[in-house]
Scaffold this motif. Structure first.
Motif, mmCIF file in Angstrom:
data_model
loop_
_atom_site.group_PDB
_atom_site.id
_atom_site.type_symbol
_atom_site.label_atom_id
_atom_site.label_comp_id
_atom_site.label_asym_id
_atom_site.label_seq_id
_atom_site.Cartn_x
_atom_site.Cartn_y
_atom_site.Cartn_z
ATOM 1 N N ALA A 163 0.826 -1.202 0.000
ATOM 2 C CA ALA A 163 0.000 0.000 0.000
ATOM 3 C C ALA A 163 0.866 1.261 0.000
ATOM 4 C CB ALA A 163 -0.936 -0.006 1.204
ATOM 5 N N ASN A 164 1.911 1.279 0.808
ATOM 6 C CA ASN A 164 2.795 2.447 0.874
ATOM 7 C C ASN A 164 3.527 2.670 -0.448
ATOM 8 O OD1 ASN A 164 2.063 2.910 3.509
ATOM 9 N ND2 ASN A 164 3.826 1.824 4.360
ATOM 10 N N ILE A 165 4.027 1.614 -1.042
ATOM 11 C CA ILE A 165 4.778 1.727 -2.302
ATOM 12 C C ILE A 165 3.875 2.222 -3.422
ATOM 13 C CG2 ILE A 165 5.946 0.397 -4.107
ATOM 14 C CD1 ILE A 165 7.084 -1.360 -1.782
ATOM 15 N N LEU A 166 2.677 1.638 -3.561
ATOM 16 C CA LEU A 166 1.762 2.070 -4.618
ATOM 17 C C LEU A 166 1.321 3.518 -4.416
ATOM 18 C CD1 LEU A 166 -0.408 -1.127 -5.100
ATOM 19 C CD2 LEU A 166 1.357 -0.235 -6.619
ATOM 20 N N SER A 167 1.059 3.901 -3.180
ATOM 21 C CA SER A 167 0.669 5.278 -2.884
ATOM 22 C C SER A 167 1.789 6.258 -3.238
ATOM 23 C CB SER A 167 0.304 5.403 -1.407
ATOM 24 O OG SER A 167 0.016 6.722 -1.081
ATOM 25 N N MET A 168 3.027 5.912 -2.866
ATOM 26 C CA MET A 168 4.171 6.777 -3.156
ATOM 27 C C MET A 168 4.382 6.918 -4.663
ATOM 28 S SD MET A 168 8.136 6.276 -1.954
ATOM 29 C CE MET A 168 8.155 4.660 -2.687
ATOM 30 N N LEU A 169 4.287 5.818 -5.407
ATOM 31 C CA LEU A 169 4.465 5.872 -6.859
ATOM 32 C C LEU A 169 3.387 6.712 -7.524
ATOM 33 C CD1 LEU A 169 5.477 2.190 -7.646
ATOM 34 C CD2 LEU A 169 6.932 4.213 -7.764
ATOM 35 N N CYS A 170 2.163 6.591 -7.062
ATOM 36 C CA CYS A 170 1.069 7.372 -7.649
ATOM 37 C C CYS A 170 1.248 8.869 -7.377
ATOM 38 C CB CYS A 170 -0.270 6.889 -7.122
ATOM 39 S SG CYS A 170 -0.757 5.302 -7.833
ATOM 40 N N LYS A 171 1.705 9.220 -6.180
ATOM 41 C CA LYS A 171 1.949 10.632 -5.877
ATOM 42 C C LYS A 171 3.050 11.195 -6.762
ATOM 43 C CE LYS A 171 0.376 10.494 -1.130
ATOM 44 N NZ LYS A 171 0.755 10.468 0.278
ATOM 45 N N ARG A 172 4.114 10.432 -6.993
ATOM 46 C CA ARG A 172 5.214 10.894 -7.849
ATOM 47 C C ARG A 172 4.761 11.171 -9.277
ATOM 48 N NH1 ARG A 172 10.301 6.887 -6.705
ATOM 49 N NH2 ARG A 172 10.595 7.422 -4.530
ATOM 50 N N LYS A 173 3.843 10.336 -9.778
ATOM 51 C CA LYS A 173 3.387 10.440 -11.170
ATOM 52 C C LYS A 173 2.101 11.253 -11.307
ATOM 53 C CE LYS A 173 6.582 7.871 -12.971
ATOM 54 N NZ LYS A 173 7.514 8.389 -13.949
ATOM 55 N N HIS A 174 1.627 11.875 -10.223
ATOM 56 C CA HIS A 174 0.412 12.693 -10.228
ATOM 57 C C HIS A 174 -0.802 11.879 -10.657
ATOM 58 C CE1 HIS A 174 3.004 16.088 -9.545
ATOM 59 N NE2 HIS A 174 3.722 15.732 -10.597
ATOM 60 N N VAL A 175 -0.891 10.671 -10.146
ATOM 61 C CA VAL A 175 -2.005 9.778 -10.411
ATOM 62 C C VAL A 175 -2.880 9.758 -9.157
ATOM 63 C CG1 VAL A 175 -2.651 7.375 -10.828
ATOM 64 C CG2 VAL A 175 -0.690 8.361 -12.002
ATOM 65 N N GLU A 176 -4.174 9.932 -9.347
ATOM 66 C CA GLU A 176 -5.100 9.925 -8.220
ATOM 67 C C GLU A 176 -5.673 8.524 -8.039
ATOM 68 O OE1 GLU A 176 -9.429 11.769 -6.979
ATOM 69 O OE2 GLU A 176 -8.439 12.484 -8.779
ATOM 70 N N ILE A 177 -5.540 7.990 -6.842
ATOM 71 C CA ILE A 177 -6.123 6.687 -6.529
ATOM 72 C C ILE A 177 -7.557 6.938 -6.074
ATOM 73 C CG2 ILE A 177 -6.027 4.640 -5.077
ATOM 74 C CD1 ILE A 177 -3.018 5.124 -4.786
ATOM 75 N N ILE A 178 -8.508 6.465 -6.858
ATOM 76 C CA ILE A 178 -9.920 6.622 -6.521
ATOM 77 C C ILE A 178 -10.342 5.531 -5.545
ATOM 78 C CG2 ILE A 178 -12.264 6.626 -7.442
ATOM 79 C CD1 ILE A 178 -11.003 7.643 -10.076
ATOM 80 N N GLU A 179 -9.916 4.313 -5.833
ATOM 81 C CA GLU A 179 -10.292 3.167 -5.018
ATOM 82 C C GLU A 179 -9.182 2.134 -5.111
ATOM 83 O OE1 GLU A 179 -13.914 0.157 -5.485
ATOM 84 O OE2 GLU A 179 -14.463 2.267 -5.749
ATOM 85 N N ALA A 180 -8.913 1.442 -4.018
ATOM 86 C CA ALA A 180 -7.895 0.393 -4.032
ATOM 87 C C ALA A 180 -8.255 -0.674 -3.001
ATOM 88 C CB ALA A 180 -6.518 0.965 -3.724
ATOM 89 N N GLU A 181 -7.920 -1.911 -3.343
ATOM 90 C CA GLU A 181 -8.162 -3.019 -2.418
ATOM 91 C C GLU A 181 -7.036 -4.031 -2.584
ATOM 92 O OE1 GLU A 181 -11.432 -6.459 -1.355
ATOM 93 O OE2 GLU A 181 -11.821 -5.093 -3.009
ATOM 94 N N ILE A 182 -6.450 -4.430 -1.472
ATOM 95 C CA ILE A 182 -5.401 -5.441 -1.501
ATOM 96 C C ILE A 182 -6.002 -6.740 -0.968
ATOM 97 C CG2 ILE A 182 -3.137 -6.126 -0.653
ATOM 98 C CD1 ILE A 182 -2.455 -3.170 -0.415
ATOM 99 N N CYS A 183 -6.140 -7.711 -1.838
ATOM 100 C CA CYS A 183 -6.652 -9.037 -1.493
ATOM 101 C C CYS A 183 -5.452 -9.957 -1.260
ATOM 102 C CB CYS A 183 -7.519 -9.568 -2.623
ATOM 103 S SG CYS A 183 -8.946 -8.517 -2.956
ATOM 104 N N PRO A 184 -5.646 -11.126 -0.673
ATOM 105 C CA PRO A 184 -4.514 -12.024 -0.413
ATOM 106 C C PRO A 184 -3.744 -12.436 -1.667
ATOM 107 C CG PRO A 184 -6.414 -12.741 0.831
ATOM 108 C CD PRO A 184 -6.879 -11.640 -0.073
ATOM 109 N N ASP A 185 -4.418 -12.515 -2.822
ATOM 110 C CA ASP A 185 -3.714 -12.996 -4.010
ATOM 111 C C ASP A 185 -3.713 -12.023 -5.188
ATOM 112 O OD1 ASP A 185 -6.387 -13.234 -4.518
ATOM 113 O OD2 ASP A 185 -6.236 -15.187 -5.491
#
Length: 69
Positions: free
Chosen positions: A37-59
């Protein structure tokens, strides 16, 4: 519907992205889940991408993002 605009265009680009590990191994548990979650959030902020919705499932990981053209 909220439209974004540039000087001569209006855009609404949303993408549904799914990340899955090889053979859909159930590896996204505990601390690894928070790290993902932290890595994806950081990458999106760097590229000016807005995360509308996200879910991390086991697989796998689902993300709905808004990306400027």
């Amino acid at each position: 519907m909220d439209m974004n605009s540039l000087s001569h265009t209006k855009w609404e680009c949303k993408y549904h992205i799914v990340f899955a590990p090889k053979f859909r191994r159930k590896v996204a548990y505990g601390q690894l889940r928070q790290d993902i979650a932290n890595i994806l959030s950081m990458l999106c902020k760097r590229k000016h991408v807005e995360i509308i919705e996200a879910e991390i499932c086991p697989d796998h990981v689902h993300m709905l993002v808004r990306i400027p053209p």
